[in-house]
Design a protein around this motif. Structure first.
Motif, mmCIF file in Angstrom:
data_model
loop_
_atom_site.group_PDB
_atom_site.id
_atom_site.type_symbol
_atom_site.label_atom_id
_atom_site.label_comp_id
_atom_site.label_asym_id
_atom_site.label_seq_id
_atom_site.Cartn_x
_atom_site.Cartn_y
_atom_site.Cartn_z
ATOM 1 N N VAL A 1 3.232 12.290 -2.311
ATOM 2 C CA VAL A 1 3.764 11.959 -0.989
ATOM 3 C C VAL A 1 3.515 13.104 -0.014
ATOM 4 O O VAL A 1 3.465 14.274 -0.410
ATOM 5 C CB VAL A 1 5.277 11.638 -1.097
ATOM 6 C CG1 VAL A 1 6.065 12.832 -1.599
ATOM 7 C CG2 VAL A 1 5.841 11.126 0.215
ATOM 8 N N ARG A 2 3.335 12.753 1.261
ATOM 9 C CA ARG A 2 3.253 13.723 2.352
ATOM 10 C C ARG A 2 4.339 13.382 3.357
ATOM 11 O O ARG A 2 4.529 12.209 3.705
ATOM 12 C CB ARG A 2 1.882 13.672 3.035
ATOM 13 C CG ARG A 2 0.705 13.853 2.101
ATOM 14 C CD ARG A 2 0.605 15.266 1.547
ATOM 15 N NE ARG A 2 -0.553 15.408 0.688
ATOM 16 C CZ ARG A 2 -0.564 15.167 -0.619
ATOM 17 N NH1 ARG A 2 0.545 14.739 -1.218
ATOM 18 N NH2 ARG A 2 -1.662 15.317 -1.329
ATOM 19 N N PHE A 3 5.039 14.397 3.830
ATOM 20 C CA PHE A 3 6.101 14.216 4.821
ATOM 21 C C PHE A 3 5.585 14.717 6.160
ATOM 22 O O PHE A 3 5.401 15.924 6.350
ATOM 23 C CB PHE A 3 7.357 14.962 4.399
ATOM 24 C CG PHE A 3 7.846 14.573 3.028
ATOM 25 C CD1 PHE A 3 8.303 13.290 2.780
ATOM 26 C CD2 PHE A 3 7.824 15.483 1.985
ATOM 27 C CE1 PHE A 3 8.736 12.925 1.513
ATOM 28 C CE2 PHE A 3 8.261 15.137 0.724
ATOM 29 C CZ PHE A 3 8.720 13.846 0.481
ATOM 30 N N VAL A 4 5.338 13.795 7.088
ATOM 31 C CA VAL A 4 4.630 14.114 8.317
ATOM 32 C C VAL A 4 5.586 14.027 9.505
ATOM 33 O O VAL A 4 6.116 12.943 9.813
ATOM 34 C CB VAL A 4 3.449 13.156 8.535
ATOM 35 C CG1 VAL A 4 2.656 13.571 9.773
ATOM 36 C CG2 VAL A 4 2.543 13.130 7.300
ATOM 37 N N LEU A 5 5.826 15.151 10.177
ATOM 38 C CA LEU A 5 6.591 15.150 11.421
ATOM 39 C C LEU A 5 5.681 14.689 12.551
ATOM 40 O O LEU A 5 4.658 15.314 12.826
ATOM 41 C CB LEU A 5 7.124 16.552 11.728
ATOM 42 C CG LEU A 5 7.880 16.683 13.058
ATOM 43 C CD1 LEU A 5 9.253 15.991 12.965
ATOM 44 C CD2 LEU A 5 8.041 18.143 13.464
#
Length: 223
Positions: free
Chosen positions: A34-38
């Protein structure tokens, strides 16, 4: 077989007060790929600098800078385009004023992977301060096109425990199969806010996919 890649797109405009709790709970997620993108949507309150300093050590955290506020749809489209370019299998659109359960993403992926005709999923959104009450578990609509959050203000009991087909999902927490996005298109930016999630859900159905609720995936929303 490698696990599906998920991009969690956290939309933010001057939401500094929410970001510590939001990202802290995201980083506790049990799902590994997973990538957490702001999606930094033209904030002026130091949100981007805060996320870089507080969470930048984690390789899963990324930032998309958008120079001016282009609304919910416009900012999320920037994140979806990035997810498509990165080869993501799924994207979770997420408001910054949310807190997700550690197993939420894993539940969404497991549900979607069981049936490739599922184009989107609506997790169970609960009210942040009163998590015994529903905020949304999918959208409902009238024959003339008016739409509203299914279950809003109702007690979270057994009647919401079964996954069913719905016309769309609430944009505060909306899980998308990227193959369906390629076919149905991005969000309609002209809406700016409200009904854009419903419009997109209808296009997911028209593209030959289905949308279901995923009650085991839980998110608290400050609403």
């Amino acid at each position: 077989m490698s696990e599906a890649l998920v991009h969690v797109l956290v939309i933010n405009w001057n939401g500094l007060e929410h970001l510590d709790e939001c990202f802290s709970t995201l980083l506790e997620s049990t799902y590994p790929n997973v990538r957490f993108v702001l999606l930094e949507n033209g904030s002026t309150d130091g949100s981007e600098a805060f996320v870089r300093e507080r969470f930048g050590h984690d390789a899963r955290v990324e930032i998309v800078r958008i120079e001016e506020n282009c609304g919910w749809s416009g900012a999320n489209n920037a994140g979806l385009e990035r997810a498509l370019a990165a080869g993501a299998d799924y994207a979770l659109l997420l408001n910054n004023d949310t807190v997700i359960d550690p197993g939420c993403i894993a539940e969404l992926v497991a549900h979607a992977e069981r049936d490739e005709t599922i184009g989107a999923l609506a997790p169970k959104l609960l009210l942040y301060d009163m998590p015994e009450l529903i905020n949304s578990i999918g959208l409902e609509a009238s024959y003339i096109g008016a739409a509203w959050d299914r279950g809003l203000g109702r007690l979270d009991d057994a009647r919401w425990a079964e996954g069913i087909g719905v016309p769309g999902g609430c944009g505060a927490g909306y899980f998308l199969r990227m193959a369906a996005v390629r076919k149905a298109g991005l969000l309609a930016a002209e809406f700016e806010i409200f009904l854009d999630d419903y419009d997109h859900g209808l296009r997911i159905w028209e593209a030959g996919y289905r949308i279901e609720t995923c009650p085991r995936a839980r998110i608290r929303h400050k609403y």
